[in-house]
Design a protein around this motif. Structure first.
Motif, PDB file in Angstrom:
ATOM      1  N   VAL A 179     -16.280  97.677  73.699  1.00  0.00           N
ATOM      2  CA  VAL A 179     -14.882  97.923  74.031  1.00  0.00           C
ATOM      3  C   VAL A 179     -14.009  97.041  73.146  1.00  0.00           C
ATOM      4  CG1 VAL A 179     -13.158  97.808  75.868  1.00  0.00           C
ATOM      5  CG2 VAL A 179     -15.506  98.439  76.404  1.00  0.00           C
ATOM      6  N   ASP A 224      -9.129  95.373  76.541  1.00  0.00           N
ATOM      7  CA  ASP A 224      -9.256  94.365  77.600  1.00  0.00           C
ATOM      8  C   ASP A 224      -7.910  93.694  77.865  1.00  0.00           C
ATOM      9  OD1 ASP A 224     -11.968  94.800  77.947  1.00  0.00           O
ATOM     10  OD2 ASP A 224     -12.530  93.265  76.482  1.00  0.00           O
ATOM     11  N   ARG A 250      -5.642  96.109  79.638  1.00  0.00           N
ATOM     12  CA  ARG A 250      -6.023  96.289  81.042  1.00  0.00           C
ATOM     13  C   ARG A 250      -5.432  95.168  81.899  1.00  0.00           C
ATOM     14  NH1 ARG A 250     -10.930  95.406  80.702  1.00  0.00           N
ATOM     15  NH2 ARG A 250     -11.533  97.420  79.880  1.00  0.00           N
ATOM     16  N   LEU A 285      -8.400 102.426  89.254  1.00  0.00           N
ATOM     17  CA  LEU A 285      -9.082 101.729  88.159  1.00  0.00           C
ATOM     18  C   LEU A 285      -9.453 102.666  87.019  1.00  0.00           C
ATOM     19  CD1 LEU A 285     -11.327  99.214  90.126  1.00  0.00           C
ATOM     20  CD2 LEU A 285      -9.089  98.845  89.075  1.00  0.00           C
ATOM     21  N   HIS A 286      -9.855 103.899  87.338  1.00  0.00           N
ATOM     22  CA  HIS A 286     -10.204 104.855  86.275  1.00  0.00           C
ATOM     23  C   HIS A 286      -8.958 105.208  85.462  1.00  0.00           C
ATOM     24  CE1 HIS A 286     -12.166 108.017  84.071  1.00  0.00           C
ATOM     25  NE2 HIS A 286     -11.209 108.859  84.451  1.00  0.00           N
ATOM     26  N   GLU A 293      -8.168 102.381  83.166  1.00  0.00           N
ATOM     27  CA  GLU A 293      -9.100 102.370  82.020  1.00  0.00           C
ATOM     28  C   GLU A 293      -8.674 103.381  80.959  1.00  0.00           C
ATOM     29  OE1 GLU A 293     -11.787 100.484  81.233  1.00  0.00           O
ATOM     30  OE2 GLU A 293     -11.276  99.252  82.958  1.00  0.00           O
ATOM     31  N   THR A 333      -5.496 102.294  79.027  1.00  0.00           N
ATOM     32  CA  THR A 333      -5.671 101.195  78.079  1.00  0.00           C
ATOM     33  C   THR A 333      -6.158 101.681  76.717  1.00  0.00           C
ATOM     34  OG1 THR A 333      -7.915 100.763  78.838  1.00  0.00           O
ATOM     35  CG2 THR A 333      -6.146  99.513  79.875  1.00  0.00           C
TER      36      THR A 333
END
Length: 97
Positions: free
Chosen positions: A45, A50, A53, A72-73, A76, A79
């Protein structure tokens, strides 16, 4: 009297402690620097995802919208968008120009 030397009459429990030079002689030598990590072992990633996020979580929480577990999905996926789209998304959440 330096920082390592203390008046033994003021602090009687410190009597018999080694002097600074003696204490340093008993310590094992320490390496001056740690080896650099292998770039091939870095996570797949990208580091910007990161950072995005964490930033997105912070923006949502600051706006009074704490992310739920089901979000959360979506976070993700958001991001991974390009920089222009991400800047617009942050602007919408924070209400800044």
């Amino acid at each position: 009297m330096n920082a390592w030397q203390t008046d033994p009459y003021r602090l009687p429990g410190l009597r018999g402690l080694p002097h600074e030079e003696e204490a340093d002689a008993r310590l094992p030598p320490t390496p001056l620097s740690a080896p650099l990590p292998d770039p091939a072992l870095r996570p797949a990633v990208p580091e910007s995802a990161d950072r995005r996020r964490l930033d997105l979580h912070a923006c949502l929480t600051a706006a009074g919208i704490p992310p739920r577990a089901g979000d959360l999905h979506a976070i993700e996926v958001l991001t991974l968008v390009d920089d222009t789209t991400y800047a617009a998304l942050r602007r919408w959440i924070t209400g800044t120009s």
